[in-house]
Design an enzyme around this catalytic site. Structure first.
Site, PDB file in Angstrom:
ATOM      1  N   CYS A 159       0.810  -1.223   0.000  1.00  0.00           N
ATOM      2  CA  CYS A 159       0.000   0.000   0.000  1.00  0.00           C
ATOM      3  C   CYS A 159       0.838   1.266   0.000  1.00  0.00           C
ATOM      4  CB  CYS A 159      -0.952  -0.002   1.194  1.00  0.00           C
ATOM      5  SG  CYS A 159      -0.125  -0.042   2.806  1.00  0.00           S
ATOM      6  N   HIS A 166      -2.782   0.780   6.771  1.00  0.00           N
ATOM      7  CA  HIS A 166      -3.029   0.881   5.333  1.00  0.00           C
ATOM      8  C   HIS A 166      -2.882   2.331   4.889  1.00  0.00           C
ATOM      9  CE1 HIS A 166      -4.397  -0.462   1.510  1.00  0.00           C
ATOM     10  NE2 HIS A 166      -5.539   0.211   1.535  1.00  0.00           N
ATOM     11  N   ASP A 198      -8.634   3.513  -3.660  1.00  0.00           N
ATOM     12  CA  ASP A 198      -7.660   2.595  -3.061  1.00  0.00           C
ATOM     13  C   ASP A 198      -7.030   1.741  -4.158  1.00  0.00           C
ATOM     14  OD1 ASP A 198      -6.130   0.939  -1.556  1.00  0.00           O
ATOM     15  OD2 ASP A 198      -7.721   0.230  -0.240  1.00  0.00           O
TER      16      ASP A 198
END
Length: 647
Positions: free
Chosen positions: A409, A453, A469
């Site tokens: 991420c 995250h 995302d």
């Protein structure tokens, strides 16, 4: 001339060392593993070597220097709670090098009892508490053994010693409970505790390559959440933390100016989530909330980008009641300064990314949403998720997008935002947690530090900031994982049993947090109201606490004094017998001998059994005659005054 100090025998030394080891254990469990292992090894080695005599002074000084050097290597020069605790543990580890006399053993035990209390500065969990109680109990047993060694008395059975120690603990329990329930709960501590030198893993206000690897390998809980009403779906469980807007080519950072600015205008959606979170300590001020929080709870504030910041460092477990809703429109207008910040990029970095963005912009025209869709399609088609990625060079985004195409991420969010900014789309990085696993035992959700995250937000006309995302486009299972996914179709077997055991242990920890660590001023007032007391001010609470404490101390003194006066069970049984006669007007005078009293009672009413019992008691206690104490004790307890005319 002074008497020589009494030397330790083997058993007393063993008790002192065992008690010190138990006292050190809860403290060592809170220190870095390497440092704790070195201190434990030094303690064992020092105790073994010093059995034959005191270590020479130069050797002890060398041990001190080695311990200080090790602590410096692990924690640096920065002072902190854990630094002080490490120093205490290190000094205790080498204290046994001068263990020779009873006085040395008492000194060692006195210092050792500081260790479990110091451990509470780092952790207040049930395991630390249980180990601290065990260490205190063992220290009391050891002090008893030292007293017996000093008096050359044969040690009683361990069960007898343990019974005496438990009696002492029970005597002090009312005072401890009065302190916990009645002492005023202050909104701020009376004094400030220094922060830890080695920070706990937690969300930071910056992000750079490789920084999150330790955090994402940590499976300890970051927070526990319980919902009142609907639970958000997996794709909505984004726990918003720091928003990072400034980029220097390698590192993303928060914009400090946004912390003082008022929150942006938000038009919330129809869905609402009401929930409570228990946030584990991080020694930082950053909180998280479901995207987006409606308002800041008491003790915190909302920044302009809707990050929650606590008013004081989160050095202990805290509980927050929140309400969140997904936004329909989030900051529908951007000021020129805000737009400039959301497009800021360092010069002469990532030229290939900049060229690709300009090409896509020329093809998409003014359609920013099309640029977002095209980027996600490219990532979904050609990229992979992995934690095994090398550290990048100067043009980190170029290397990731065009060479490696593998990352996690941290890489996906950073590269996506840089690509968007180069294309003229305002964008920023948002960090926090994603997901969470439901614990069915207590019906709450556990979010772990490994769920940390990073995702992106892009600003689109008419919608404002929109969450995107890019990691979920590559590895949705990394973001939307659930317990059912982990167990698969078959919840049985070793994996299922292991997860269920973990759930039970976490439920017990949450219960401890709820009953003990979350007992704040509001809970205290609620408890008092159940006893019919109105809301009490701190001054009234202190008066009530002092009164209860004085009563508890008085009761403790009475019980202890009574035990000292009547340590002999025969004497206690004899006094109870006298009280039974006193209730019939035949009590013994304070200066009246036992046999004289028995004859007087027998003269007023026939009571030959009392005469026989009194004679046996006198023979056993004063005459030194061999008497069966066990049977005499039973007969004294069973005897009752004979019936007859009361004088």
């Amino acid at each position: 001339m002074t008497e020589p100090a009494a030397l330790l025998d083997r058993h007393a030394r063993g008790w002192a060392l065992a008690s010190t080891a138990l006292a050190l254990l809860p403290l060592l469990l809170q220190l870095p593993t390497l440092l704790a292992s070195a201190i434990a090894g030094t303690a064992v080695l020092t105790a073994l070597v010093s059995r034959r005599g005191l270590l020479p002074v130069p050797v002890r000084l060398l041990l001190v220097v080695a311990m200080l050097a090790l602590i410096y290597a692990q924690m640096g020069m920065r002072p902190g709670r854990d630094t002080g605790c490490a120093l205490l543990a290190a000094m205790l580890a080498i204290k046994s090098s001068e263990l020779r006399t009873l006085r040395d053993a008492r000194s060692l035990l006195g210092f050792a009892l500081f260790a479990p209390f110091a451990a509470f500065l780092l952790d207040q969990g049930p395991i630390t508490t249980m180990l601290a109680v065990l260490a205190g109990t063992c220290a009391l047993l050891a002090l008893q053994r030292l007293a017996q060694a000093e008096g050359h008395a044969p040690p009683p059975a361990l069960r007898t010693q343990l019974r005496g120690v438990m009696r002492l603990l029970l005597i002090g329990l009312p005072l401890a409970m009065a302190t916990f329930w009645l002492f005023p709960r202050l909104s701020q501590p009376l004094w400030g505790l220094p922060e830890r030198a080695v920070a706990r893993p937690g969300l930071s206000d910056s992000m750079e390559p490789g920084q999150w690897l330790d955090l994402m390998a940590d499976d300890t809980p970051a927070l526990r959440a319980q919902f009142r009403g609907p639970v958000p779906a997996a794709e909505q469980r984004y726990w918003r933390g720091p928003v990072l807007s400034r980029f220097d080519g390698r590192r993303w950072q928060r914009d400090r100016g946004l912390e003082q600015a008022p929150p942006a205008a938000v038009q919330p959606g129809a869905q609402r989530w009401d929930y409570t979170i228990d946030y584990e300590p991080t020694d930082r001020r950053q909180l998280v909330a479901l995207d987006l929080p409606g308002a800041a709870p008491e003790g915190s504030r909302l920044t302009a980008d809707y990050s929650l910041v606590s008013d004081r460092p989160l050095s202990a477990l805290t509980r927050w009641t929140l309400q969140s809703a997904p936004p329909q429109v989030f900051a529908g207008d951007l000021s020129p300064i805000q737009r400039e910040l959301a497009l800021q990029l360092p010069a002469d970095f990532n030229p290939r990314t900049a060229a690709l963005a300009r090409q896509w912009r020329a093809q998409a025209g003014t359609d920013d949403a099309a640029l977002v869709r095209r980027s996600l399609e490219w990532i979904r088609a050609e990229f992979a998720y992995s934690l095994e990625t090398p550290l990048p060079g100067r043009n980190a985004v170029d290397e990731f997008l065009f060479d490696q195409k593998v990352g996690f991420c941290e890489h996906f969010s950073s590269a996506f935002v840089v690509l968007m900014r180069n294309a003229g789309v305002p964008a920023r990085v948002v960090t926090g947690f994603a997901g969470g696993v439901r614990n069915p035992i207590g019906d709450y959700w556990v979010v772990r530090r490994m769920d940390a995250h990073a995702w992106a937000e892009v600003w689109l006309a008419g919608r404002g900031w929109v969450r995107v995302d890019p990691t979920a486009a590559v590895a949705p299972e990394r973001i939307y994982d659930t317990l059912d996914d982990r167990l698969g179709a078959n919840p049985g077997g070793v994996q299922g049993a292991w997860l269920q055991t973990g759930q039970a242990l976490d439920w017990l920890r949450r219960g401890w947090n709820d009953l003990v660590l979350s007992f704040d001023a509001n809970r205290q007032q609620h408890l008092l109201r159940t006893f019919g007391m109105p809301d009490l001010k701190p001054g009234q609470l202190i008066i009530g606490f002092v009164v209860i404490a004085l009563l508890a101390v008085g009761a403790m003194a009475w019980v202890l004094a009574r035990g000292e006066r009547e340590r002999d069970p025969l004497l206690r049984a004899w006094h109870r017998l006298g009280r039974r006669y006193a209730r019939r007007g035949l009590g013994r005078e304070s200066a009246e001998p036992a046999m004289d009293w028995a004859r007087r009672v027998h003269a007023q009413r026939s009571d030959p059994a009392l005469l026989a019992l009194s004679q046996r008691f006198v023979d056993a206690r004063y005459a030194g005659t061999h008497v069966d104490h066990a049977s005499l004790l039973v007969d004294l307890r069973r005897h009752r005054p004979t019936s007859g005319a009361t004088p």
